[in-house]
Design a protein around this motif. Structure first.
Motif, PDB file in Angstrom:
ATOM      1  N   ILE A 363      -7.478  -5.563  -7.148  1.00 42.49           N
ATOM      2  CA  ILE A 363      -7.294  -4.857  -5.874  1.00 42.49           C
ATOM      3  C   ILE A 363      -5.964  -5.260  -5.239  1.00 42.49           C
ATOM      4  O   ILE A 363      -5.212  -4.417  -4.739  1.00 42.49           O
ATOM      5  N   ARG A 364      -5.653  -6.555  -5.276  1.00 43.76           N
ATOM      6  CA  ARG A 364      -4.368  -7.010  -4.723  1.00 43.76           C
ATOM      7  C   ARG A 364      -3.207  -6.378  -5.485  1.00 43.76           C
ATOM      8  O   ARG A 364      -2.213  -5.939  -4.890  1.00 43.76           O
ATOM      9  N   GLY A 365      -3.338  -6.329  -6.812  1.00 43.23           N
ATOM     10  CA  GLY A 365      -2.272  -5.742  -7.621  1.00 43.23           C
ATOM     11  C   GLY A 365      -2.081  -4.263  -7.363  1.00 43.23           C
ATOM     12  O   GLY A 365      -0.949  -3.768  -7.342  1.00 43.23           O
ATOM     13  N   LEU A 366      -3.182  -3.530  -7.143  1.00 43.64           N
ATOM     14  CA  LEU A 366      -3.082  -2.100  -6.850  1.00 43.64           C
ATOM     15  C   LEU A 366      -2.379  -1.857  -5.518  1.00 43.64           C
ATOM     16  O   LEU A 366      -1.632  -0.887  -5.354  1.00 43.64           O
ATOM     17  N   ALA A 367      -2.620  -2.738  -4.576  1.00 45.31           N
ATOM     18  CA  ALA A 367      -2.085  -2.533  -3.221  1.00 45.31           C
ATOM     19  C   ALA A 367      -0.645  -3.007  -3.061  1.00 45.31           C
ATOM     20  O   ALA A 367       0.111  -2.436  -2.267  1.00 45.31           O
ATOM     21  N   GLU A 368      -0.256  -4.035  -3.805  1.00 52.69           N
ATOM     22  CA  GLU A 368       1.027  -4.698  -3.539  1.00 52.69           C
ATOM     23  C   GLU A 368       2.226  -3.754  -3.502  1.00 52.69           C
ATOM     24  O   GLU A 368       3.061  -3.852  -2.592  1.00 52.69           O
ATOM     25  N   TYR A 387       1.737  -9.175  17.860  1.00 57.79           N
ATOM     26  CA  TYR A 387       0.415  -9.803  17.800  1.00 57.79           C
ATOM     27  C   TYR A 387      -0.387  -9.397  16.570  1.00 57.79           C
ATOM     28  O   TYR A 387      -1.547  -9.765  16.422  1.00 57.79           O
ATOM     29  N   ARG A 388       0.255  -8.641  15.663  1.00 59.22           N
ATOM     30  CA  ARG A 388      -0.350  -8.393  14.356  1.00 59.22           C
ATOM     31  C   ARG A 388       0.738  -8.540  13.296  1.00 59.22           C
ATOM     32  O   ARG A 388       1.592  -7.672  13.152  1.00 59.22           O
ATOM     33  N   ILE A 389       0.704  -9.657  12.571  1.00 57.00           N
ATOM     34  CA  ILE A 389       1.715  -9.924  11.560  1.00 57.00           C
ATOM     35  C   ILE A 389       1.058  -9.870  10.178  1.00 57.00           C
ATOM     36  O   ILE A 389       0.345 -10.789   9.766  1.00 57.00           O
ATOM     37  N   SER A 390       1.287  -8.773   9.499  1.00 56.43           N
ATOM     38  CA  SER A 390       0.766  -8.586   8.148  1.00 56.43           C
ATOM     39  C   SER A 390       1.370  -7.308   7.583  1.00 56.43           C
ATOM     40  O   SER A 390       2.061  -6.564   8.286  1.00 56.43           O
ATOM     41  N   LYS A 391       1.102  -7.056   6.316  1.00 57.03           N
ATOM     42  CA  LYS A 391       1.407  -5.782   5.691  1.00 57.03           C
ATOM     43  C   LYS A 391       0.109  -5.233   5.106  1.00 57.03           C
ATOM     44  O   LYS A 391      -0.773  -6.003   4.695  1.00 57.03           O
ATOM     45  N   SER A 392       0.002  -3.907   5.070  1.00 61.55           N
ATOM     46  CA  SER A 392      -1.232  -3.301   4.588  1.00 61.55           C
ATOM     47  C   SER A 392      -0.926  -2.061   3.763  1.00 61.55           C
ATOM     48  O   SER A 392       0.160  -1.480   3.856  1.00 61.55           O
ATOM     49  N   ALA A 393      -1.906  -1.689   2.954  1.00 62.20           N
ATOM     50  CA  ALA A 393      -1.799  -0.485   2.129  1.00 62.20           C
ATOM     51  C   ALA A 393      -3.172   0.167   2.078  1.00 62.20           C
ATOM     52  O   ALA A 393      -4.207  -0.505   2.138  1.00 62.20           O
ATOM     53  N   TRP A 394      -3.188   1.481   1.983  1.00 62.49           N
ATOM     54  CA  TRP A 394      -4.431   2.244   1.888  1.00 62.49           C
ATOM     55  C   TRP A 394      -4.597   2.737   0.450  1.00 62.49           C
ATOM     56  O   TRP A 394      -3.685   3.321  -0.123  1.00 62.49           O
ATOM     57  N   LEU A 395      -5.763   2.490  -0.122  1.00 56.76           N
ATOM     58  CA  LEU A 395      -6.022   2.870  -1.507  1.00 56.76           C
ATOM     59  C   LEU A 395      -7.090   3.955  -1.571  1.00 56.76           C
ATOM     60  O   LEU A 395      -8.227   3.744  -1.127  1.00 56.76           O
ATOM     61  N   LYS A 396      -6.732   5.114  -2.125  1.00 53.63           N
ATOM     62  CA  LYS A 396      -7.718   6.172  -2.357  1.00 53.63           C
ATOM     63  C   LYS A 396      -8.667   5.766  -3.474  1.00 53.63           C
ATOM     64  O   LYS A 396      -8.308   4.989  -4.378  1.00 53.63           O
ATOM     65  N   ASP A 397      -9.853   6.347  -3.445  1.00 53.23           N
ATOM     66  CA  ASP A 397     -10.823   6.053  -4.493  1.00 53.23           C
ATOM     67  C   ASP A 397     -10.336   6.505  -5.860  1.00 53.23           C
ATOM     68  O   ASP A 397     -10.778   5.985  -6.895  1.00 53.23           O
ATOM     69  N   THR A 398      -9.422   7.488  -5.884  1.00 53.64           N
ATOM     70  CA  THR A 398      -8.945   8.033  -7.149  1.00 53.64           C
ATOM     71  C   THR A 398      -7.893   7.144  -7.823  1.00 53.64           C
ATOM     72  O   THR A 398      -7.500   7.417  -8.954  1.00 53.64           O
ATOM     73  N   VAL A 399      -7.465   6.085  -7.136  1.00 56.26           N
ATOM     74  CA  VAL A 399      -6.419   5.224  -7.694  1.00 56.26           C
ATOM     75  C   VAL A 399      -6.920   4.487  -8.933  1.00 56.26           C
ATOM     76  O   VAL A 399      -6.191   4.328  -9.914  1.00 56.26           O
ATOM     77  N   TYR A 425     -10.427   5.169   3.708  1.00 56.80           N
ATOM     78  CA  TYR A 425     -10.045   4.566   2.438  1.00 56.80           C
ATOM     79  C   TYR A 425      -9.955   3.053   2.602  1.00 56.80           C
ATOM     80  O   TYR A 425      -9.858   2.523   3.705  1.00 56.80           O
ATOM     81  N   LEU A 426      -9.974   2.354   1.487  1.00 56.17           N
ATOM     82  CA  LEU A 426      -9.906   0.895   1.521  1.00 56.17           C
ATOM     83  C   LEU A 426      -8.522   0.460   2.001  1.00 56.17           C
ATOM     84  O   LEU A 426      -7.503   0.875   1.440  1.00 56.17           O
ATOM     85  N   GLN A 427      -8.519  -0.368   3.032  1.00 52.11           N
ATOM     86  CA  GLN A 427      -7.261  -0.925   3.528  1.00 52.11           C
ATOM     87  C   GLN A 427      -7.132  -2.359   3.021  1.00 52.11           C
ATOM     88  O   GLN A 427      -7.993  -3.198   3.269  1.00 52.11           O
ATOM     89  N   VAL A 428      -6.044  -2.632   2.304  1.00 46.44           N
ATOM     90  CA  VAL A 428      -5.785  -3.980   1.782  1.00 46.44           C
ATOM     91  C   VAL A 428      -4.672  -4.601   2.601  1.00 46.44           C
ATOM     92  O   VAL A 428      -3.633  -3.974   2.844  1.00 46.44           O
TER      93      VAL A 428
END
Length: 544
Positions: A363-368, A387-399, A425-428
């Motif tokens: 999952i981490r590899g798909l999102a990176e 006040y929000r320090i991060s990076k995120s990605a959205w993964l469709k179920d079809t990925v 969708y899943l947010q990583v």
């Protein structure tokens, strides 16, 4: 709304980027995810290769210069060397007219440095921007505040919480890594430039102390000097109201740079102020920590991050229990999930080993490749915030088929419909240096929230999977409920955001505590109201 329209709305809300994933790694956002910081090792390795080539070239050049030096020195040390010898006289004139000029203006030296500069310019676009340095410095200040860390200890590589006379080791690194005087100066200067003298003073104090200890030992890579640190620290103390310290530091500055007219004027100014107000001589700066207007629960939040809150045990509350959960689902019959009830109001449970190491890594590899700076809703817009320090990605179920499997597992465990548009969708998410997310609600608290564009109601529940472990910090703190949950690798945390009446549960105000040490990854599945009518029936009772 049909499924196609619902999916279109979902895509609009999530702003899922379908372009080149390389664009996700924008300069100025390196500090906001540790995976981006790790990628910065690549350009530095290339720079090291260039520097090694430069050093080898320079070593050869210096060997040649040493040969020339020894040759000429031997002639001067030989008292029997007469200039009457026409050969010696000729070589003396030649050296002075030609050899020394060639040595001083050696093309080899300029070629060596030119090759290094050219190589640097080729990788420069891949290097962190100044905004990253500022973000990383603010991250150290954040860790300093939330975990009550001692600046002098941090500079030595020690992570200690200091509360009065009590000193607690929060993390013991296998290898101590100390900050230099210039490192401390850069952190202090970031605070100084923001007018934040509460943080600037201790970091600049440490910089001054380290510069004093190594005065005269100049380092090529340093940007600042003892004079710079004294200059900034003196003015910071003046701004904080401690004129006596400002005067003392300014006088010390003039010892090293007596011709500096600006500092000389400052000394006269401070002397005059002290003469007019003698009580200032013994005054000490009492500087208040900068206020954060949007964070009314700061003390509780930071206390929970430091102590993991006041989690009750099942001995105190018998209704808190552990069990093997199947939720009457055939999908989980042969492999039930270990369930731990953490809290009742709000209802929060932890599902241990919800994913395995291979699944978490995939999952981490798909999102990176798709990670972008995380944003928050501001009215109808989505903006990156401090006040929000991060990076995120959205993964469709079809990925990948794994994401479909994950949805089935979540649906079986919660009994909810987790397919779009009834769930997002899943947010990583990957957290950066001191990465955090200050107290917030997952559900919308305003009718103008972008969440409602999905036409599937509010976020009724949160399912958060911990995709990694951390060595210190990073807990999930529930502020009003007064408890927090440490990061448990491969486990999943579940809670209801809404009462059965559809009203938001105020006790779900929660935060992601700053990551002190480690690389924190989580995956969020947000489930919406619509589609759950027969799975979680409504109720008019406020307590449900």
């Amino acid at each position: 709304m049909g499924p196609a329209a619902g999916l279109a709305a979902l895509l609009a809300v999530l702003a899922l980027r379908a372009g080149d994933p390389a664009g996700a790694a924008a300069r100025g956002d390196t500090f906001s995810a540790l995976t981006s910081v790790a990628r910065a090792l690549g350009p530095e390795r290339r720079l090291l290769t260039l520097l090694r080539r430069y050093l080898r070239g320079e070593e050869a050049r210096l060997r040649d210069l040493t040969r020339f030096y020894d040759k000429v020195l031997s002639l001067h040390e030989d008292s029997a060397t007469p200039v009457s010898n026409p050969l010696l006289a000729f070589t003396l004139i030649k050296r002075l007219q030609s050899d020394w000029r060639n040595v001083v203006h050696s093309l080899e030296a300029s070629e060596n440095i030119r090759a290094l500069k050219d190589g640097y310019e080729k990788v420069e676009q891949d290097l962190p921007a100044f905004e990253d340095l500022e973000g990383a410095a603010r991250a150290l200040m954040r860790l300093q505040d939330v975990y009550m860390l001692n600046v002098k200890g941090l500079a030595r590589g020690v992570f200690q919480r200091v509360a009065g006379s009590a000193v607690t080791d929060l993390y013991s690194p296998r290898r101590l890594f100390s900050l230099t005087a210039d490192d401390c100066f850069q952190v202090g200067k970031v605070a100084y430039d923001m007018g934040d003298y509460y943080h600037a003073i201790p970091w600049l104090e440490e910089a001054v102390s380290l510069f004093r200890g190594s005065y005269g030992d100049w380092k090529t890579e340093d940007e600042a000097s003892l004079e710079d640190a004294l200059d900034h620290l003196a003015f910071a103390y003046f701004q904080a109201g401690n004129v006596s310290c400002a005067l003392s530091l300014s006088r010390e500055f003039l010892l090293y740079s007596p011709d500096n007219k600006r500092m000389a004027r400052n000394v006269l100014k401070y002397e005059k102020l002290l003469a007019e107000s003698p009580n200032q001589v013994v005054a000490e700066a009492v500087i208040q920590r900068p206020n954060v207007p949007h964070l009314q629960t700061r003390d509780t939040y930071e206390g929970l991050c430091q102590t993991l809150g006041s989690q009750p045990t099942h001995y105190q509350i018998p209704s808190l229990y552990c069990s093997y959960e199947t939720n009457s689902s055939p999908y989980l019959l042969l492999q039930p999930v270990r369930k731990e009830v953490i809290h009742l109001e709000p209802y929060v449970v932890l599902y241990h080993d919800f994913v395995n190491d291979v699944e978490a890594q995939k999952i981490r590899g798909l999102a990176e490749p798709w990670l972008q700076r995380s944003v928050v809703a501001s009215g109808e817009k989505q903006l990156p915030v401090e006040y929000r320090i991060s990076k995120s990605a959205w993964l469709k179920d079809t990925v990948d088929p794994l994401l479909v499997t994950l949805d089935h597992r979540i649906g079986a465990l919660t009994g909810l419909d987790v397919q779009p548009p009834y769930a997002e969708y899943l947010q990583v998410v990957n957290y950066g240096i001191g990465g955090h997310y200050e107290p917030h609600f997952d559900h919308a608290t305003s009718p103008t929230s972008p969440l409602y564009r999905m036409k599937s109601g509010n976020r009724v529940a949160t399912f958060m999977i911990y995709l990694s472990s951390v060595e210190a910090g990073g807990a999930t703190a529930f502020i009003y409920a007064n408890f927090s949950v440490p990061v448990v690798k491969n486990a999943a945390l579940f809670w209801w955001n809404l009462h059965r009446s559809g009203e938001g549960d105020g006790d779900t105000l929660h935060a992601g505590c700053p990551v002190l040490v480690g690389d924190k990854w989580v995956a969020n599945k947000w489930i919406h109201e619509y589609g759950q009518e027969f799975r979680r029936p409504c109720s008019s009772r406020p307590e449900d």
